[in-house]
Design an enzyme around this catalytic site. Structure first.
Site, mmCIF file in Angstrom:
data_model
loop_
_atom_site.group_PDB
_atom_site.id
_atom_site.type_symbol
_atom_site.label_atom_id
_atom_site.label_comp_id
_atom_site.label_asym_id
_atom_site.label_seq_id
_atom_site.Cartn_x
_atom_site.Cartn_y
_atom_site.Cartn_z
ATOM 1 N N LYS A 80 1.063 -0.937 -0.193
ATOM 2 C CA LYS A 80 -0.608 0.143 -0.195
ATOM 3 C C LYS A 80 0.895 1.417 0.408
ATOM 4 C CE LYS A 80 -3.776 1.721 0.421
ATOM 5 N NZ LYS A 80 -3.908 2.669 -0.940
ATOM 6 N N GLN A 122 7.390 4.242 4.037
ATOM 7 C CA GLN A 122 5.646 3.707 3.828
ATOM 8 C C GLN A 122 5.253 2.881 4.895
ATOM 9 O OE1 GLN A 122 3.640 5.841 1.388
ATOM 10 N NE2 GLN A 122 2.120 5.149 2.756
ATOM 11 N N LYS A 154 5.273 1.653 -2.828
ATOM 12 C CA LYS A 154 4.944 3.458 -3.614
ATOM 13 C C LYS A 154 5.415 2.673 -4.769
ATOM 14 C CE LYS A 154 5.190 7.159 -2.002
ATOM 15 N NZ LYS A 154 3.815 7.924 -0.594
ATOM 16 N N GLY A 198 -2.306 8.034 -4.048
ATOM 17 C CA GLY A 198 -2.327 9.437 -4.809
ATOM 18 C C GLY A 198 -0.533 10.017 -4.334
ATOM 19 N N ASP A 199 0.396 10.674 -4.533
ATOM 20 C CA ASP A 199 1.264 11.638 -4.007
ATOM 21 C C ASP A 199 1.408 12.857 -4.753
ATOM 22 O OD1 ASP A 199 3.441 9.955 -1.614
ATOM 23 O OD2 ASP A 199 4.322 11.323 -2.882
ATOM 24 N N SER A 246 -7.111 6.190 3.686
ATOM 25 C CA SER A 246 -7.055 4.413 2.473
ATOM 26 C C SER A 246 -7.132 3.779 2.868
ATOM 27 C CB SER A 246 -5.236 4.295 2.251
ATOM 28 O OG SER A 246 -5.364 5.844 1.256
HETATM 29 N N1 GLU Z 1 1.039 9.070 -0.848
HETATM 30 C C1 GLU Z 1 0.797 8.916 0.307
HETATM 31 C C2 GLU Z 1 1.663 8.537 1.920
HETATM 32 O O1 GLU Z 1 3.028 8.644 1.591
HETATM 33 C C3 GLU Z 1 -0.689 8.320 0.723
HETATM 34 C C4 GLU Z 1 -0.537 7.033 0.777
HETATM 35 C C5 GLU Z 1 -1.452 5.532 0.300
HETATM 36 O O2 GLU Z 1 -2.980 6.555 0.843
HETATM 37 O O3 GLU Z 1 -1.887 4.653 0.227
HETATM 38 O O4 GLU Z 1 1.493 8.024 2.675
#
Ligand code: GLU
Length: 449
Positions: A86, A107, A122, A161-162, A381
């Site tokens: 994720k 992450q 990622k 997203g990011d 999420s």
């Molecule tokens: N890109 C976001 C983070 O850095 C969200 C990742 C997600 O919702 O999977 O955590």
């Protein structure tokens, strides 16, 4: 240099962001490894720094002039000990394997801290959406997903997203994935409310960041009321951090983009924030326009990648770096500490350089790492995934309550883990230790895979 860092530097040369992220975790977890030899015996760190799978692929697409463009796409499937991979997808010219490995590594711990069943991953591309038309972005997303679709799934890997990937891009990628798979499954998060998305997902990262800051201040019998806040960035995280700061009675005075920053001494209020949202989300313009519109604000241009740009040199109570990695350097940190800043809450992933973080930690001010304080986004999420699995929708109030609870649990877990291993009040060490133990124990239980 630690043995692990040496391995990483040899096996992944030329990836300084990844080395930086690994070094920080290795330093934090040393007392955990010393106390529990099982983690060394099971070679947990050696396994954690090696992605389970690293996918790199060609993304060819036609621009509006019918010219062929070629970009590189990636997905780093880092660790699935706690659940399906994720993590977000980033579209930015600075994207390469090293940046995505650092983000996927971070992450993994962040997702562990949320307490939800999510592994770490990622993805992204060096594609630059800036200046591209909606149809170009759509064609790029479709080509990107034509390859990515075979590697993801709602029980395998759930991207989101990011930087450079918001509601528009998630929509295009979801549409492409649905067509390829012939399934309407929650295979991406950050979807539109009304077609599988969760209430509050858009707000969650910024709101969660400010809830975390509230928790830190509460320990010191303090609050955000009347606090002057400097915020960097003007994307989703910064916008919603500013929104929540206003909501809680604080005074945000800055916001920035890659060209420069604005300083509004009277404070950014709800109306001015609406202007920023329209400027950035709909018109996709530059932040300079804010200073053209509001005479209370000044605009300072910054060179791209310049960390000593002056934003962090403004006197304030709280600082929220919400732009990107390594945006706040050594001199910025010295200035912030010298100016008596009370709190630094990271909204971006690893926005402080290693040198800056060291200065801030030594100073003893309240300082939260992104993997703890920006975890509200991915936590929501996770909440979106739960609703998709159940085929149901929860109200904004319900999601917000869950978010608040998760942020306060992360806050407490960081403090407890830090104290247990001799790092009292150090949220960086606490986040690394709490995340590490959770993932490490699951890896041991699941055998050598
Ligand atoms: N890109 C976001 C983070 O850095 C969200 C990742 C997600 O919702 O999977 O955590």
């Amino acid at each position: 240099m630690s043995e692990i860092l040496e391995i990483v530097k040899n096996q992944s040369p030329g990836e300084p962001e990844f080395h930086q992220a690994v070094e920080e975790v290795v330093e934090s977890v040393k007392p955990v490894l010393d106390k529990h030899p099982k983690y060394r015996n099971h070679k947990i760190l050696e396994r954690m720094v090696e992605p389970e799978r690293l996918i790199s692929f060609r993304v060819a697409w036609l621009d509006d002039n019918q010219e062929i463009q070629v970009n590189r796409g990636y997905r780093v499937q880092m660790n699935s000990a706690l659940g399906p991979y994720k993590g977000g997808i980033r579209f930015h010219p600075s994207v390469y394997g090293g940046v995505l490995k650092f983000l996927a590594f971070e992450q993994t711990f962040k997702n562990a801290l949320t307490g939800l069943p999510m592994g770490g991953g990622k993805g992204g591309s060096d594609f630059n959406p800036k200046g591209r038309s909606d149809t170009e972005v759509m064609r790029f997303c479709q080509s990107f997903m034509a390859e990515l679709a075979r590697h993801i799934g709602n029980r395998t890997d759930i991207p989101a997203g990011d930087i450079g990937v918001g509601g528009r891009e998630i929509g295009f990628m979801f549409g492409a994935q649905k067509k390829i798979s012939n399934q309407f499954a929650g295979v991406l998060t950050g979807k539109g409310v009304g077609w599988g998305g969760s209430m509050m997902r858009t707000e969650a990262t910024g709101y969660g960041l400010v809830y975390f800051a509230q928790n830190m201040l509460a320990v010191k019998k303090n609050s955000l009321k009347d606090k002057v806040c400097i915020v960097s960035g003007s994307g989703n995280v910064a916008q919603h951090a500013v929104e929540k700061i206003i909501d809680l009675g604080g005074k945000p005075i800055t916001i920035s983009d890659s060209s420069g920053f604005i300083h509004d001494e009277q404070g950014i209020d709800a109306d001015k924030l609406s202007f920023i949202k329209d400027l950035k989300n709909n018109r996709r313009g530059r932040i300079k326009e804010y200073a053209d519109k509001y005479s209370s604000a000044s605009y300072t241009e910054t060179k791209n990648g310049d960390t000593e740009n002056g934003l962090w040199h403004i006197k304030a109570d709280c600082a929220f770096p919400c732009a990107t990695q390594n945006e706040l350097g050594k001199k910025d940190a010295e200035k912030l500490v010298g100016n008596g800043i009370k709190l630094i809450g990271e909204g971006a992933n690893m926005p402080l350089t290693a040198e800056a973080a060291e200065i801030v930690i030594k100073s003893g001010i309240l300082y939260s790492p992104g993997k703890a304080s920006n975890a509200g986004g991915v936590a929501t999420s996770g909440i979106e995934m739960m609703q998709n699995y159940m085929g149901s929708y929860w109200s904004a109030k319900e999601v917000d309550e869950r978010l608040k609870k998760i942020m306060s649990e992360i806050h407490q877990n960081c403090l407890d883990a830090a104290e247990a291993y001799g790092f009292k009040d150090n949220y960086v060490a606490g986040a690394n230790i709490a995340g590490f133990i959770k993932v490490a124990d699951a890896m041991i239980a699941q055998g050598v895979v």
